[in-house]
Design a protein around this motif. Structure first.
Motif, PDB file in Angstrom:
ATOM      1  N   PHE A 106       0.819  -1.211   0.000  1.00 12.25           N
ATOM      2  CA  PHE A 106       0.000   0.000   0.000  1.00 12.25           C
ATOM      3  C   PHE A 106       0.854   1.261   0.000  1.00 12.25           C
ATOM      4  CE2 PHE A 106      -2.495  -3.376   1.929  1.00 12.25           C
ATOM      5  CZ  PHE A 106      -3.655  -3.322   1.167  1.00 12.25           C
ATOM      6  N   ALA A 107       2.104   1.146   0.417  1.00  9.95           N
ATOM      7  CA  ALA A 107       2.996   2.302   0.452  1.00  9.95           C
ATOM      8  C   ALA A 107       3.693   2.518  -0.888  1.00  9.95           C
ATOM      9  CB  ALA A 107       4.037   2.132   1.561  1.00  9.95           C
ATOM     10  N   TYR A 108       4.135   1.436  -1.528  1.00 11.54           N
ATOM     11  CA  TYR A 108       4.940   1.565  -2.737  1.00 11.54           C
ATOM     12  C   TYR A 108       4.475   0.687  -3.887  1.00 11.54           C
ATOM     13  CZ  TYR A 108       8.060   3.639   0.723  1.00 11.54           C
ATOM     14  OH  TYR A 108       8.572   4.421   1.728  1.00 11.54           O
ATOM     15  N   GLY A 109       3.441  -0.114  -3.663  1.00 15.41           N
ATOM     16  CA  GLY A 109       2.927  -0.968  -4.723  1.00 15.41           C
ATOM     17  C   GLY A 109       1.631  -0.430  -5.292  1.00 15.41           C
ATOM     18  N   ASP A 110       0.828  -1.334  -5.839  1.00 15.41           N
ATOM     19  CA  ASP A 110      -0.419  -0.917  -6.487  1.00 15.41           C
ATOM     20  C   ASP A 110      -1.599  -0.854  -5.527  1.00 15.41           C
ATOM     21  OD1 ASP A 110      -0.955  -3.581  -6.012  1.00 15.41           O
ATOM     22  OD2 ASP A 110      -1.028  -4.168  -8.127  1.00 15.41           O
ATOM     23  N   GLY A 111      -1.369  -1.206  -4.265  1.00 12.19           N
ATOM     24  CA  GLY A 111      -2.435  -1.134  -3.281  1.00 12.19           C
ATOM     25  C   GLY A 111      -3.474  -2.231  -3.391  1.00 12.19           C
ATOM     26  N   ASP A 112      -3.156  -3.288  -4.122  1.00 12.27           N
ATOM     27  CA  ASP A 112      -4.094  -4.396  -4.285  1.00 12.27           C
ATOM     28  C   ASP A 112      -4.055  -5.264  -3.027  1.00 12.27           C
ATOM     29  OD1 ASP A 112      -5.475  -6.719  -4.920  1.00 12.27           O
ATOM     30  OD2 ASP A 112      -4.690  -6.839  -6.961  1.00 12.27           O
ATOM     31  N   PRO A 113      -5.148  -5.396  -2.297  1.00 11.94           N
ATOM     32  CA  PRO A 113      -5.148  -6.206  -1.072  1.00 11.94           C
ATOM     33  C   PRO A 113      -4.739  -7.656  -1.324  1.00 11.94           C
ATOM     34  CG  PRO A 113      -7.120  -4.858  -1.163  1.00 11.94           C
ATOM     35  CD  PRO A 113      -6.458  -4.733  -2.501  1.00 11.94           C
ATOM     36  N   GLU A 114      -5.109  -8.193  -2.494  1.00 13.41           N
ATOM     37  CA  GLU A 114      -4.754  -9.588  -2.775  1.00 13.41           C
ATOM     38  C   GLU A 114      -3.239  -9.754  -2.888  1.00 13.41           C
ATOM     39  OE1 GLU A 114      -6.651 -12.063  -2.558  1.00 13.41           O
ATOM     40  OE2 GLU A 114      -8.560 -11.011  -2.430  1.00 13.41           O
TER      41      GLU A 114
END
Length: 240
Positions: free
Chosen positions: A147-155
């Protein structure tokens, strides 16, 4: 019971709405204040310590960070977990030795480097080495930076978390996860879940975060930054 055993026990059997709340002291004085306030354990923030030492977040030399952690641990009787960022390039055995020498019972280890996510399988292999070197002497909190540096995908966060838990992590920390995805993360992640809380009243309270699935709540450098703002207000008042 050893301090690390006490710390582990604090994560077990938490009821919804009753997460383990761990304030983030950055020096000996703030650690004593937190202990005197009745908190059963503490968690040092790397960004808070960096600011107190005059460094930018992420640029504190390893020796200075471990010395600061040692001062916090030496000032209180309660267990202390330490945020040691990505491990400062130390081999797992040396990293564990330095944490134990400082008096820490646990550590945060992040899965990004300079704002870029690490390969999750390689990071899991490294965490497994840390786990092997530490045995039962350290509580390992594996930070997930989706969530900080990626796409924010929970999966994607759940997939990374599963690898880290399988590698021996005691707890998973999806830093910056929005409150509305916490129930999904809770359902998909085994073991304790660390959630970042806010101190500005703009986010859910620790109790509310617990109801959404948090096992424990930490605040990063929130306390240190709030204390700095209050000191600025006091300093300004002295000039009037």
């Amino acid at each position: 019971m050893s301090k690390v055993d006490v710390f582990r026990a604090l994560h077990r059997g938490r009821l919804p709405g009753d997460p383990l709340v761990l304030p983030g002291p950055w020096d000996a004085l703030s650690a004593r204040v937190c202990e005197e306030a009745g908190f059963p354990a503490l968690a040092t923030p790397s960004a808070g310590i960096a600011a107190a030492l005059g460094h930018e977040d992420g640029s504190t030399p390893a020796d200075e960070m471990f010395a600061a952690v040692a001062r916090v641990c030496g000032a209180v009787d309660v267990p202390v977990s330490a945020d040691v960022e990505g491990g400062y390039g130390l081999a797992p055995k040396e990293l564990v030795e330095r944490l134990l020498e400082a008096g820490a019972v646990g550590c945060n280890l992040e899965d990004s480097r300079q704002g870029v996510l690490k390969d999750p399988r390689e990071h899991a292999d490294w965490l497994a080495e840390v786990r092997y070197a530490a045995g039962d002497l350290l509580f390992v909190n594996a930070r997930v930076d989706t969530f900080a540096y990626g796409d924010g995908d929970p999966e994607r966060a759940i997939e990374r978390a599963a690898l880290y838990v399988a590698a021996g992590a005691d707890c998973v920390y999806p830093i910056g996860a929005p409150a509305h995805v916490l129930p999904l993360l809770r359902s998909g992640i085994q073991g304790p879940l660390n959630v970042l809380g806010r101190l500005d009243g703009k986010g859910p309270s620790p109790t509310e975060l617990g109801e959404l699935g948090a096992t424990r709540v930490t605040f990063g450098p929130g306390l240190q930054r709030r204390a700095a703002r209050q000191m600025r207000e006091l300093a300004d008042s002295l000039r009037t």
